[in-house]
Write a protein that holds these residues in place. Structure first.
Motif, mmCIF file in Angstrom:
data_model
loop_
_atom_site.group_PDB
_atom_site.id
_atom_site.type_symbol
_atom_site.label_atom_id
_atom_site.label_comp_id
_atom_site.label_asym_id
_atom_site.label_seq_id
_atom_site.Cartn_x
_atom_site.Cartn_y
_atom_site.Cartn_z
ATOM 1 N N ALA A 121 2.786 -1.566 -0.429
ATOM 2 C CA ALA A 121 3.362 -2.006 0.849
ATOM 3 C C ALA A 121 4.683 -1.305 1.121
ATOM 4 O O ALA A 121 4.952 -0.879 2.247
ATOM 5 C CB ALA A 121 3.567 -3.522 0.835
ATOM 6 N N TRP A 122 5.522 -1.184 0.098
ATOM 7 C CA TRP A 122 6.795 -0.473 0.218
ATOM 8 C C TRP A 122 7.287 -0.129 -1.179
ATOM 9 O O TRP A 122 6.790 -0.640 -2.173
ATOM 10 C CB TRP A 122 7.831 -1.318 0.966
ATOM 11 C CG TRP A 122 8.112 -2.641 0.304
ATOM 12 C CD1 TRP A 122 8.779 -2.858 -0.874
ATOM 13 C CD2 TRP A 122 7.720 -3.920 0.772
ATOM 14 N NE1 TRP A 122 8.828 -4.182 -1.166
ATOM 15 C CE2 TRP A 122 8.199 -4.875 -0.165
ATOM 16 C CE3 TRP A 122 7.023 -4.371 1.901
ATOM 17 C CZ2 TRP A 122 7.978 -6.236 -0.002
ATOM 18 C CZ3 TRP A 122 6.824 -5.720 2.057
ATOM 19 C CH2 TRP A 122 7.298 -6.642 1.111
ATOM 20 N N SER A 123 8.284 0.717 -1.222
ATOM 21 C CA SER A 123 8.885 1.108 -2.490
ATOM 22 C C SER A 123 10.388 0.890 -2.408
ATOM 23 O O SER A 123 11.053 1.409 -1.509
ATOM 24 C CB SER A 123 8.582 2.575 -2.810
ATOM 25 O OG SER A 123 9.242 2.955 -4.014
ATOM 26 N N LEU A 124 10.889 0.101 -3.339
ATOM 27 C CA LEU A 124 12.324 -0.188 -3.390
ATOM 28 C C LEU A 124 13.016 0.595 -4.502
ATOM 29 O O LEU A 124 14.143 0.294 -4.879
ATOM 30 C CB LEU A 124 12.551 -1.690 -3.608
ATOM 31 C CG LEU A 124 11.984 -2.627 -2.533
ATOM 32 C CD1 LEU A 124 12.246 -4.083 -2.918
ATOM 33 C CD2 LEU A 124 12.616 -2.316 -1.180
ATOM 34 N N GLU A 183 7.402 -2.093 -6.197
ATOM 35 C CA GLU A 183 6.370 -1.419 -5.407
ATOM 36 C C GLU A 183 5.143 -2.320 -5.321
ATOM 37 O O GLU A 183 4.086 -2.034 -5.895
ATOM 38 C CB GLU A 183 6.010 -0.062 -6.030
ATOM 39 C CG GLU A 183 7.150 0.940 -6.014
ATOM 40 C CD GLU A 183 6.734 2.297 -6.547
ATOM 41 O OE1 GLU A 183 5.628 2.388 -7.124
ATOM 42 O OE2 GLU A 183 7.499 3.260 -6.370
ATOM 43 N N THR A 200 1.779 -4.270 -3.957
ATOM 44 C CA THR A 200 0.648 -3.947 -3.094
ATOM 45 C C THR A 200 0.637 -4.922 -1.924
ATOM 46 O O THR A 200 1.307 -5.963 -1.939
ATOM 47 C CB THR A 200 -0.677 -4.058 -3.864
ATOM 48 O OG1 THR A 200 -0.886 -5.434 -4.241
ATOM 49 C CG2 THR A 200 -0.658 -3.191 -5.108
ATOM 50 N N TRP A 201 -0.161 -4.585 -0.916
ATOM 51 C CA TRP A 201 -0.239 -5.469 0.249
ATOM 52 C C TRP A 201 -0.818 -6.832 -0.125
ATOM 53 O O TRP A 201 -0.412 -7.863 0.425
ATOM 54 C CB TRP A 201 -1.088 -4.811 1.344
ATOM 55 C CG TRP A 201 -0.360 -3.738 2.092
ATOM 56 C CD1 TRP A 201 -0.573 -2.391 2.018
ATOM 57 C CD2 TRP A 201 0.710 -3.930 3.015
ATOM 58 N NE1 TRP A 201 0.298 -1.723 2.833
ATOM 59 C CE2 TRP A 201 1.097 -2.635 3.474
ATOM 60 C CE3 TRP A 201 1.385 -5.041 3.507
ATOM 61 C CZ2 TRP A 201 2.124 -2.449 4.384
ATOM 62 C CZ3 TRP A 201 2.421 -4.855 4.430
ATOM 63 C CH2 TRP A 201 2.779 -3.582 4.854
#
Length: 287
Positions: free
Chosen positions: A217-220, A243, A245-246
């Motif tokens: 979904a995103w990477s921090l 990181e 997943t959705w």
């Protein structure tokens, strides 16, 4: 570490409160001769809880990686179920716990009194089993030794603090309102449990039992460096992947969206109910 400290504190205080009520009531009944049977039940419960923890820690180590991830994910979901039930149950029963336990003692001592062993075993053993399962679920079968040690230390510190609090309460030095304590720790544990749920979903995806692994979904990583102390702190408290997943994000949001309103409704219902003396956290010695 903080998440495990919190679960150790809450579960430990529940167990310590149960033991305190059982002992105090026997003292009131002038049946001190039965107190050792309480400690027998507590001892069996502690040994059983340690056995469960050992089995969870070393049992999956001989399995394949996929099997470890599948077991870890499944047990994480079970742990979330246990903790969620515990949060809601305590939200409803905090005010009547003392009365229920005293009724159990009356029934247990009506015969030979050995029923007290079973009463203490079941009361304390449930908390120990929940603690072992939940702490293990925050670690996972593939966790590093350092992570596992920190989680263990956090849980033990929480339990020790709970024991100290109960001793102080038993001596009549302080009084804590049960409803307030379990309300605030309930909200905190809901957030922790949401993270464990997300973590478990990720394990099941990695094991191939759920779809969507790799759909990040995103990477921090650029915002929260993996090796930073505050990144480790956030990960330890919330059990959130940098990181996710959705599917992990959806599970986290759905759990929060359902659990918090339900718990808030239970809390409001408890506040509308007539105030009960047992809402103050005492053992009953000074009542």
């Amino acid at each position: 570490m903080f998440a495990n400290f919190l679960i150790g504190l809450r579960e430990g205080l529940e167990a310590a409160l149960v033991v305190g009520i059982l002992i105090a009531y026997l003292v009131k009944l002038e049946r001190r001769d039965l107190i050792p049977r309480i400690w027998i039940g507590v001892g069996i419960a502690v040994v059983a809880s340690l056995g469960i923890g050992a089995a969870l820690t070393w049992g999956p180590s001989t399995l394949t990686f996929q099997a470890q991830e599948a077991i870890g994910g499944g047990l994480s979901l079970i742990a979330v179920g246990f903790v969620t039930w515990m949060i809601f149950w305590m939200g409803r029963q905090a005010g009547s716990m003392s009365t229920a336990l005293r009724g159990g003692i009356d029934r247990a001592i009506s015969g030979s009194g050995w029923g007290l062993v079973l009463l203490a075993l079941l009361s304390v053993g449930r908390e120990g089993m929940e603690t072992a399962l939940f702490v293990w679920s925050t670690i996972g079968p593939s966790a590093s030794a350092e992570h596992a040690t920190q989680a263990f230390i956090g849980a033990v510190l929480g339990i020790l603090v709970a024991v100290v609090i109960e001793i102080v309460i038993y001596r009549g030095l302080i009084a804590i309102r049960l409803d307030r304590f379990f309300t605030w720790t309930g909200y905190a544990l809901i957030v922790v449990a949401a993270g464990v749920l997300s973590y478990g979903i990720g394990d099941l995806q990695e094991a191939g039992l759920l779809p969507g692994w790799g759909a990040v979904a995103w990477s921090l990583g650029a915002v929260i460096p993996p090796g930073s102390w505050w990144g480790a702190l956030l990960g330890g408290i919330l059990n959130l992947s940098p990181e996710p997943t959705w599917l992990q994000v959806a599970a986290w949001l759905c759990y929060i969206a359902v659990a918090i309103p339900l718990f808030a409704r239970i809390v409001r219902a408890g506040h509308r109910a007539p105030a009960a003396p047992a809402r103050t956290l005492t053992t009953g010695v000074h009542e």
